[in-house]
Motif scaffolding. Sequence first.
Motif, PDB file in Angstrom:
ATOM      1  N   ALA A  48       1.196  -1.185   0.164  1.00 46.84           N
ATOM      2  CA  ALA A  48       0.022  -0.293  -0.543  1.00 46.84           C
ATOM      3  C   ALA A  48       0.851   1.710  -0.016  1.00 46.84           C
ATOM      4  N   PRO A  49       0.131   1.839  -0.755  1.00 45.48           N
ATOM      5  CA  PRO A  49       1.326   3.357  -0.706  1.00 45.48           C
ATOM      6  C   PRO A  49       1.125   4.196   0.549  1.00 45.48           C
ATOM      7  N   ILE A  50       2.408   5.680   0.467  1.00 41.23           N
ATOM      8  CA  ILE A  50       1.699   6.266   1.936  1.00 41.23           C
ATOM      9  C   ILE A  50       1.685   7.622   2.062  1.00 41.23           C
ATOM     10  N   SER A  51       0.971   7.525   2.711  1.00 43.29           N
ATOM     11  CA  SER A  51       0.735   9.361   2.233  1.00 43.29           C
ATOM     12  C   SER A  51       1.970   9.898   3.285  1.00 43.29           C
ATOM     13  N   ALA A  52       1.733  11.557   2.369  1.00 40.27           N
ATOM     14  CA  ALA A  52       2.913  12.458   3.386  1.00 40.27           C
ATOM     15  C   ALA A  52       2.520  13.151   4.434  1.00 40.27           C
ATOM     16  N   THR A  67      13.595  21.470  10.132  1.00 39.10           N
ATOM     17  CA  THR A  67      11.899  20.075  10.160  1.00 39.10           C
ATOM     18  C   THR A  67      11.991  20.152   8.212  1.00 39.10           C
ATOM     19  N   LEU A  68      12.153  18.990   7.834  1.00 41.04           N
ATOM     20  CA  LEU A  68      12.070  18.738   6.275  1.00 41.04           C
ATOM     21  C   LEU A  68      10.835  19.483   5.657  1.00 41.04           C
ATOM     22  N   THR A  69      10.991  20.181   4.146  1.00 33.19           N
ATOM     23  CA  THR A  69       9.658  20.078   4.292  1.00 33.19           C
ATOM     24  C   THR A  69       9.672  18.950   2.502  1.00 33.19           C
ATOM     25  N   HIS A  70       8.331  17.936   1.643  1.00 37.56           N
ATOM     26  CA  HIS A  70       8.573  17.435   1.377  1.00 37.56           C
ATOM     27  C   HIS A  70       8.175  18.357  -0.284  1.00 37.56           C
ATOM     28  N   ASN A  71       8.829  17.046  -1.736  1.00 37.94           N
ATOM     29  CA  ASN A  71       8.066  18.328  -2.440  1.00 37.94           C
ATOM     30  C   ASN A  71       6.131  17.250  -2.849  1.00 37.94           C
ATOM     31  N   GLU A  72       5.529  18.095  -3.413  1.00 39.12           N
ATOM     32  CA  GLU A  72       4.053  18.104  -3.655  1.00 39.12           C
ATOM     33  C   GLU A  72       4.135  15.933  -4.099  1.00 39.12           C
ATOM     34  N   THR A  73       5.181  16.490  -5.556  1.00 37.47           N
ATOM     35  CA  THR A  73       4.528  14.845  -6.413  1.00 37.47           C
ATOM     36  C   THR A  73       5.509  13.227  -5.812  1.00 37.47           C
ATOM     37  N   SER A  74       5.991  13.607  -4.933  1.00 36.78           N
ATOM     38  CA  SER A  74       6.823  12.579  -4.243  1.00 36.78           C
ATOM     39  C   SER A  74       7.538  12.264  -2.469  1.00 36.78           C
ATOM     40  N   LEU A  75       7.746  11.622  -1.994  1.00 34.00           N
ATOM     41  CA  LEU A  75       8.044  11.727  -0.796  1.00 34.00           C
ATOM     42  C   LEU A  75       9.649  11.652  -0.366  1.00 34.00           C
ATOM     43  N   VAL A  76       9.964  13.000  -1.047  1.00 34.07           N
ATOM     44  CA  VAL A  76      11.358  13.444  -0.774  1.00 34.07           C
ATOM     45  C   VAL A  76      11.656  14.602   0.129  1.00 34.07           C
ATOM     46  N   PHE A  77      12.013  14.790   1.169  1.00 37.21           N
ATOM     47  CA  PHE A  77      11.712  15.586   2.321  1.00 37.21           C
ATOM     48  C   PHE A  77      13.833  16.063   1.705  1.00 37.21           C
ATOM     49  N   SER A  78      13.623  17.406   1.363  1.00 39.41           N
ATOM     50  CA  SER A  78      15.088  18.024   0.840  1.00 39.41           C
ATOM     51  C   SER A  78      15.498  18.933   2.193  1.00 39.41           C
ATOM     52  N   GLY A  79      16.139  19.540   2.819  1.00 41.25           N
ATOM     53  CA  GLY A  79      16.852  19.985   4.047  1.00 41.25           C
ATOM     54  C   GLY A  79      18.045  20.100   4.491  1.00 41.25           C
ATOM     55  N   ALA A  80      18.427  20.706   4.445  1.00 41.33           N
ATOM     56  CA  ALA A  80      19.957  21.328   4.988  1.00 41.33           C
ATOM     57  C   ALA A  80      20.656  22.001   3.540  1.00 41.33           C
ATOM     58  N   TYR A  81      20.034  22.850   2.900  1.00 43.59           N
ATOM     59  CA  TYR A  81      20.474  23.839   2.066  1.00 43.59           C
ATOM     60  C   TYR A  81      21.595  24.653   2.391  1.00 43.59           C
ATOM     61  N   GLU A  82      22.415  23.813   1.484  1.00 42.69           N
ATOM     62  CA  GLU A  82      23.957  24.718   1.485  1.00 42.69           C
ATOM     63  C   GLU A  82      24.881  24.632   3.338  1.00 42.69           C
ATOM     64  N   ARG A  83      24.188  23.881   4.096  1.00 40.22           N
ATOM     65  CA  ARG A  83      24.711  23.799   5.233  1.00 40.22           C
ATOM     66  C   ARG A  83      25.697  21.927   5.271  1.00 40.22           C
TER      67      ARG A  83
END
Length: 125
Positions: A48-52, A67-83
């Motif tokens: 079963a798929p998992i919901s964000a 606390t990371l945010t995710h891409n609306e079309t996938s379950l990829v959370f991104s952060g630590a920009y240039e850190r």
Amino acid sequence: MKSRIILLLCCTPFLMATTCEDEGNNKDCDGAAVAGLNISIHPGNTDAPISADGITVVITDETFSETLTHNETSLVFSGAYERPGNYIITVTKENYQTYISPIIAVGKLGCHVTTEHIDVTLLPE
């Protein structure tokens, strides 16, 4: 002769600034911000798929926390920009076991951080 030396000394900083390369890399230094962490969330023990909805992804590096945010079309959370840093990832969702990662090192190569791609499998309780 003195005027040539003075001219050389005055122009040296400009010459150095225009001949610097990106620490030996061919990467262009642009204004784009690069994520240090891309975290993909996958369901475990089920097809079963998992919901964000309700997934919380927090990264910590000593006293830094995000606390990371995710891409609306996938379950990829991104952060630590240039850190760059040494991060521990914590993923929580109701009715799933909390996931805590080992330390993930994010380095810097030239102008940008090197993105670490992490796959996290959430297991139902």
